[in-house]
Design a protein around this motif. Sequence first.
Motif, PDB file in Angstrom:
ATOM      1  N   LEU A  25      -9.103 -54.022  56.071  1.00 53.18           N
ATOM      2  CA  LEU A  25      -8.562 -53.344  57.249  1.00 53.18           C
ATOM      3  C   LEU A  25      -8.048 -54.391  58.233  1.00 53.18           C
ATOM      4  O   LEU A  25      -8.686 -55.431  58.446  1.00 53.18           O
ATOM      5  N   VAL A  26      -6.902 -54.142  58.825  1.00 47.39           N
ATOM      6  CA  VAL A  26      -6.314 -55.100  59.766  1.00 47.39           C
ATOM      7  C   VAL A  26      -7.272 -55.404  60.909  1.00 47.39           C
ATOM      8  O   VAL A  26      -7.391 -56.553  61.351  1.00 47.39           O
ATOM      9  N   ASP A  27      -7.957 -54.384  61.390  1.00 45.92           N
ATOM     10  CA  ASP A  27      -8.829 -54.564  62.548  1.00 45.92           C
ATOM     11  C   ASP A  27     -10.195 -53.953  62.264  1.00 45.92           C
ATOM     12  O   ASP A  27     -10.391 -52.747  62.409  1.00 45.92           O
TER      13      ASP A  27
ATOM     14  N   ASN B  37      -5.173 -49.315  55.095  1.00 45.08           N
ATOM     15  CA  ASN B  37      -4.601 -49.302  56.437  1.00 45.08           C
ATOM     16  C   ASN B  37      -3.732 -48.064  56.665  1.00 45.08           C
ATOM     17  O   ASN B  37      -3.645 -47.568  57.792  1.00 45.08           O
TER      18      ASN B  37
ATOM     19  N   THR C 240      -9.924 -42.369  57.617  1.00 47.11           N
ATOM     20  CA  THR C 240     -11.003 -43.162  57.032  1.00 47.11           C
ATOM     21  C   THR C 240     -12.282 -43.011  57.846  1.00 47.11           C
ATOM     22  O   THR C 240     -12.253 -42.886  59.072  1.00 47.11           O
TER      23      THR C 240
ATOM     24  N   SER D 218      -6.117 -45.314  57.397  1.00 47.40           N
ATOM     25  CA  SER D 218      -6.662 -45.580  58.722  1.00 47.40           C
ATOM     26  C   SER D 218      -5.667 -45.161  59.806  1.00 47.40           C
ATOM     27  O   SER D 218      -6.049 -44.598  60.839  1.00 47.40           O
ATOM     28  N   ALA D 219      -4.383 -45.430  59.579  1.00 48.62           N
ATOM     29  CA  ALA D 219      -3.351 -45.026  60.538  1.00 48.62           C
ATOM     30  C   ALA D 219      -3.287 -43.512  60.684  1.00 48.62           C
ATOM     31  O   ALA D 219      -2.932 -42.993  61.753  1.00 48.62           O
TER      32      ALA D 219
ATOM     33  N   GLN E  19      -4.853 -53.440  50.646  1.00 50.64           N
ATOM     34  CA  GLN E  19      -4.760 -53.260  52.088  1.00 50.64           C
ATOM     35  C   GLN E  19      -3.829 -52.124  52.473  1.00 50.64           C
ATOM     36  O   GLN E  19      -4.071 -51.420  53.463  1.00 50.64           O
TER      37      GLN E  19
END
Length: 391
Positions: free
Chosen positions: A42-44, A195, A203, A198-199, A191
């Motif tokens: 995850l990016v963050d 992601n 998630t 998640s966007a 990823q």
Amino acid sequence: MNNTLYINEFGVVCPLGLGKEQVAESLFSGQRTGLVSRSDLLVDGDVYVGEVQADLPSVSGFAKHFQTRNNQLALAAFEQISAKLTTLRSHIPANRIGVIVGTSTSGIAEGENAMQYQKLHGQFPENYHYQQQEMSNLAEFIAQVADVSGPYLTISTACSSSAKSFVTASEWIAAGIVDAVIVGGVDSLCQMTINGFSALESTSAGVCQPFSASRDGINIGEAGALAIVSKQPDGFQVWGGESSDAHHMSAPDPTGLGAVTSIRNALAAANISSTQIDYVNLHGTATVKNDLMESGAVAEVFGTDMPASSTKSLTGHCLGAAGALEAIFCCIALSQQQLPIHVWDAKPDDNIAQLNWVDSTNYQQTVNYCLSNSFAFGGNNVSLIIGKHNG
């Protein structure tokens, strides 16, 4: 026309383990050890995913464009069906055996790694080839490994991809194109998908809780699940029903019409009534909207006494591999006359239909027919019925 197909053999690798025996043991004991927290996807922040922890076979001896983790998962599953394929090859020519598999990631993870390398070094790494991430790569790889020369196809309809492979195989065999098909699906962690979900705010912040009042989304998983299907009456019977409601790009039709239609189409294909189904393996993603829709659709067709569970709380949502993986779980349930327990936090949501969740009191059942649902983006719905062959 007799549209019954038989699952002559199957192979599986997933967060529950490698091979049908290990997977069965983890499945029926409700093991969630394959759901792990990762900080590199995850990016963050961190995210829980269903990770295959088994040692996978090497693909270093294959052409560069086949050298991906996705194909390692595929090879691990294929090795479990290769002996049966050899037996079939004794009376079915190689050009009469096809390949239909589903994926949503292919070798995207290798592409992601290559892009990071290129940013640092100004060139792509030696082990990268752009064809690693093509959707067609998976079917081409399996056809080569299996040494079959019939038509091969990769389906990418998101979460219904590998369930759809069984239906398409039935159509190919009925049309006389082939006599047997290697079907299934493979997806590996990357990823992009994590992601992306998640966007969409889909998630989970922790381990997923299908159909719970506290559910907050999915855990993405990875798996390889392959099977051989043919008209040879050996193994488990399989039929499929489809629908396409096209309600929304990512949200299910809240009325459940598409889900109900695919379930009823599967029942019609199998020529059985809803009362003959003994267990439903739910799509059960643990998103708010999917679980609301699916519980209502299942209750509409079967009522609320039908034993049901979501196995995504054990494996995560394996995307393009999920449909085939959960069909294999149904085969395991039929062979052992035991149902996968619904593992969750046991906090019922009063806003959804309350189904007969499989638990420690009702997991041992007489099982003749299982139904498994797979519902995808864009309203692409597939329901598979797996039956115990008594011949």
